[in-house]
Design a protein around this motif. Sequence first.
Motif, PDB file in Angstrom:
ATOM      1  N   MET A   1      49.946  57.859  16.154  1.00  0.00           N
ATOM      2  CA  MET A   1      49.763  59.123  15.463  1.00  0.00           C
ATOM      3  C   MET A   1      50.030  58.938  13.966  1.00  0.00           C
ATOM      4  N   GLN A   2      49.181  59.518  13.164  1.00  0.00           N
ATOM      5  CA  GLN A   2      49.300  59.403  11.724  1.00  0.00           C
ATOM      6  C   GLN A   2      50.406  60.315  11.211  1.00  0.00           C
ATOM      7  N   ALA A   3      51.096  59.860  10.196  1.00  0.00           N
ATOM      8  CA  ALA A   3      52.170  60.627   9.587  1.00  0.00           C
ATOM      9  C   ALA A   3      51.598  61.818   8.817  1.00  0.00           C
ATOM     10  N   SER A   4      52.460  62.763   8.519  1.00  0.00           N
ATOM     11  CA  SER A   4      52.067  63.966   7.794  1.00  0.00           C
ATOM     12  C   SER A   4      52.513  63.898   6.340  1.00  0.00           C
ATOM     13  N   TYR A   5      52.033  64.839   5.557  1.00  0.00           N
ATOM     14  CA  TYR A   5      52.397  64.942   4.146  1.00  0.00           C
ATOM     15  C   TYR A   5      53.914  64.964   3.988  1.00  0.00           C
ATOM     16  N   LYS A   6      54.597  65.734   4.826  1.00  0.00           N
ATOM     17  CA  LYS A   6      56.065  65.807   4.751  1.00  0.00           C
ATOM     18  C   LYS A   6      56.690  64.445   5.032  1.00  0.00           C
ATOM     19  N   GLN A   7      56.158  63.715   5.988  1.00  0.00           N
ATOM     20  CA  GLN A   7      56.687  62.378   6.277  1.00  0.00           C
ATOM     21  C   GLN A   7      56.462  61.428   5.103  1.00  0.00           C
TER      22      GLN A   7
ATOM     23  N   PHE B   1      53.042  49.787 -14.806  1.00  0.00           N
ATOM     24  CA  PHE B   1      54.213  50.559 -14.361  1.00  0.00           C
ATOM     25  C   PHE B   1      55.107  49.690 -13.492  1.00  0.00           C
ATOM     26  N   GLN B   2      56.288  49.429 -14.004  1.00  0.00           N
ATOM     27  CA  GLN B   2      57.261  48.615 -13.283  1.00  0.00           C
ATOM     28  C   GLN B   2      58.559  49.391 -13.041  1.00  0.00           C
ATOM     29  N   GLY B   3      58.511  50.706 -13.221  1.00  0.00           N
ATOM     30  CA  GLY B   3      59.701  51.535 -13.066  1.00  0.00           C
ATOM     31  C   GLY B   3      60.217  51.588 -11.647  1.00  0.00           C
ATOM     32  N   PHE B   4      59.354  51.295 -10.685  1.00  0.00           N
ATOM     33  CA  PHE B   4      59.744  51.222  -9.281  1.00  0.00           C
ATOM     34  C   PHE B   4      58.797  50.252  -8.602  1.00  0.00           C
ATOM     35  N   LYS B   5      59.345  49.393  -7.776  1.00  0.00           N
ATOM     36  CA  LYS B   5      58.517  48.449  -7.013  1.00  0.00           C
ATOM     37  C   LYS B   5      59.110  48.295  -5.620  1.00  0.00           C
ATOM     38  N   LEU B   6      58.423  48.813  -4.627  1.00  0.00           N
ATOM     39  CA  LEU B   6      58.813  48.568  -3.243  1.00  0.00           C
ATOM     40  C   LEU B   6      58.478  47.108  -2.933  1.00  0.00           C
ATOM     41  N   PRO B   7      59.395  46.364  -2.329  1.00  0.00           N
ATOM     42  CA  PRO B   7      59.088  44.963  -2.012  1.00  0.00           C
ATOM     43  C   PRO B   7      57.861  44.841  -1.109  1.00  0.00           C
ATOM     44  N   LEU B   8      57.085  43.808  -1.346  1.00  0.00           N
ATOM     45  CA  LEU B   8      55.870  43.593  -0.548  1.00  0.00           C
ATOM     46  C   LEU B   8      56.184  43.375   0.925  1.00  0.00           C
ATOM     47  N   GLU B   9      57.403  43.016   1.233  1.00  0.00           N
ATOM     48  CA  GLU B   9      57.803  42.861   2.635  1.00  0.00           C
ATOM     49  C   GLU B   9      57.702  44.183   3.382  1.00  0.00           C
ATOM     50  N   ASN B  10      57.600  45.295   2.659  1.00  0.00           N
ATOM     51  CA  ASN B  10      57.504  46.620   3.266  1.00  0.00           C
ATOM     52  C   ASN B  10      56.061  47.074   3.482  1.00  0.00           C
ATOM     53  N   ARG B  11      55.104  46.210   3.227  1.00  0.00           N
ATOM     54  CA  ARG B  11      53.706  46.624   3.369  1.00  0.00           C
ATOM     55  C   ARG B  11      53.387  47.122   4.772  1.00  0.00           C
ATOM     56  N   ALA B  12      53.903  46.469   5.794  1.00  0.00           N
ATOM     57  CA  ALA B  12      53.617  46.895   7.175  1.00  0.00           C
ATOM     58  C   ALA B  12      54.148  48.305   7.425  1.00  0.00           C
ATOM     59  N   GLU B  13      55.306  48.608   6.888  1.00  0.00           N
ATOM     60  CA  GLU B  13      55.884  49.948   7.045  1.00  0.00           C
ATOM     61  C   GLU B  13      55.005  50.992   6.366  1.00  0.00           C
ATOM     62  N   VAL B  14      54.562  50.699   5.149  1.00  0.00           N
ATOM     63  CA  VAL B  14      53.686  51.623   4.429  1.00  0.00           C
ATOM     64  C   VAL B  14      52.353  51.749   5.160  1.00  0.00           C
ATOM     65  N   ARG B  15      51.829  50.643   5.646  1.00  0.00           N
ATOM     66  CA  ARG B  15      50.572  50.650   6.398  1.00  0.00           C
ATOM     67  C   ARG B  15      50.690  51.560   7.622  1.00  0.00           C
ATOM     68  N   GLY B  16      51.823  51.475   8.316  1.00  0.00           N
ATOM     69  CA  GLY B  16      52.047  52.329   9.483  1.00  0.00           C
ATOM     70  C   GLY B  16      52.155  53.795   9.117  1.00  0.00           C
ATOM     71  N   LEU B  17      52.600  54.073   7.913  1.00  0.00           N
ATOM     72  CA  LEU B  17      52.791  55.445   7.456  1.00  0.00           C
ATOM     73  C   LEU B  17      51.499  56.087   6.963  1.00  0.00           C
ATOM     74  N   ILE B  18      50.698  55.343   6.189  1.00  0.00           N
ATOM     75  CA  ILE B  18      49.509  55.956   5.564  1.00  0.00           C
ATOM     76  C   ILE B  18      48.189  55.423   6.097  1.00  0.00           C
ATOM     77  N   GLY B  19      48.218  54.383   6.897  1.00  0.00           N
ATOM     78  CA  GLY B  19      46.993  53.825   7.451  1.00  0.00           C
ATOM     79  C   GLY B  19      46.606  52.525   6.761  1.00  0.00           C
ATOM     80  N   GLU B  20      45.857  51.714   7.484  1.00  0.00           N
ATOM     81  CA  GLU B  20      45.525  50.367   7.021  1.00  0.00           C
ATOM     82  C   GLU B  20      44.698  50.359   5.735  1.00  0.00           C
TER      83      GLU B  20
END
Length: 138
Positions: free
Chosen positions: A1-7, A62-81
Amino acid sequence: MQASYKQWTDFLINLGIEKVPHTEKTYLGHLVNVYRLMESEGCTDELCRAGMFHSIYGTERFQGFKLPLENRAEVRGLIGERAEKLAYLNCAMDRPSFDLALAQAGEPYRFVDRITLEPVELGRADFDDLCRGHLYDW
């Protein structure tokens, strides 16, 4: 199931980005504004998700925030491939080579991933959507 805007926004808030300054507001405010602008302009839900996360890994400018690339799978699961792929490419694009790709006569569109230094080749649909995200970020 895809995450929502709130998620999506909860995920971003949990990263603390509402405290990061960006373009005379917060980084969270910027990301939400990009999402809403794209949505109001009729972009697909998938592209709006990519827009909301367009700079999550940091960009050349923009380098003010950088999520580590190791988190790509988590982001992919949240917003889609595909949305995550477009967000990553927006972060990873080498701007001079991307600008040259804009002048190419046709596909595949080629530019350089500034993180891996590998060449990137995109078909028309992906390149057009990457350009849309880049444009709405401005």
